[in-house]
Design a protein around this motif. Sequence first.
Motif, short mmCIF file in Angstrom:
data_model
loop_
_atom_site.label_atom_id
_atom_site.label_comp_id
_atom_site.label_asym_id
_atom_site.label_seq_id
_atom_site.Cartn_x
_atom_site.Cartn_y
_atom_site.Cartn_z
N UNK A 72 -2.85 2.95 -10.13
CA UNK A 72 -4.10 3.60 -9.75
C UNK A 72 -4.04 4.77 -8.95
N UNK A 73 -4.95 5.48 -8.63
CA UNK A 73 -5.28 6.52 -7.81
C UNK A 73 -4.94 6.11 -6.20
N UNK A 74 -5.79 4.93 -5.81
CA UNK A 74 -5.79 4.52 -4.45
C UNK A 74 -5.36 3.17 -4.38
N UNK A 75 -4.82 2.66 -3.37
CA UNK A 75 -4.75 1.49 -2.74
C UNK A 75 -6.06 0.67 -2.49
N UNK A 76 -5.83 -0.59 -2.28
CA UNK A 76 -7.20 -0.97 -2.15
C UNK A 76 -7.81 -0.85 -0.83
N UNK A 77 -7.07 -0.11 0.15
CA UNK A 77 -7.36 0.33 1.45
C UNK A 77 -7.96 1.81 1.32
N UNK A 78 -8.05 2.11 0.10
CA UNK A 78 -8.56 3.61 -0.14
C UNK A 78 -7.59 4.94 0.41
N UNK A 79 -6.49 4.46 0.70
CA UNK A 79 -5.26 5.26 0.90
C UNK A 79 -4.78 5.83 -0.53
N UNK A 80 -4.32 7.12 -0.83
CA UNK A 80 -3.96 7.74 -1.85
C UNK A 80 -2.57 7.14 -2.25
N UNK A 81 -2.14 6.56 -3.33
CA UNK A 81 -0.91 6.10 -3.69
C UNK A 81 0.16 7.17 -3.56
#
Length: 193
Positions: A72-81
């Motif tokens: 996905x584009x983001x982790x559940x924390x909203x940080x970019x992977x």
Amino acid sequence: ARKRCMPIPSGCLIIWHPRLLHGQMKTPIGDPVEYGNYVGFFPAGSRSRYQDVCGVDELQDRVRSYQKGAAPILWPSFDKIQFYPKKFDNFPHLMQAYIKKLPTVHPMLATRISPKGVTVTFLQPLPLVNYQPPPLTSLGKKLLGLEDWPPADRAAGGSSDSSVVSASSASGKLRFASLQFPRSGEGVREGGG
């Protein structure tokens, strides 16, 4: 709270709560390249902040990830992977010691032009060849967010979000260890079975 180092043998699965601060020990430069997988579990659905941060609906991104076998584009924390530490983007010379460990034809090696106009080598996600999404049961479709949960399942579900379980099968025998995380002012409690 205290920092603890937990050496994890290869072949182990570790599951932790997303609010648990975690990281990887520094790998000695002479050691071989390590590979790992991070798999996130999060309730199906979309949070508006996800789209605010990356411009894509969270559920659509989750389904795209499943269908294409991509992160996905983001982790559940909203940080970019990221597929490597972000500092390597700003200081590409730091990555060179790791890149030298890989064969020159490794499929993760790629080049880009740095902000200073220099061609630098970096790591890209390992390309998937002939990926086919695995078939999903009804439960799998619900977990992914393709099907709704019946109202009774939603109300009855739910487990404490304050514990983490890890499982290891390196010896062929499954072992479990759990950590209970403190709610307020308590220490970490360990248990096992």
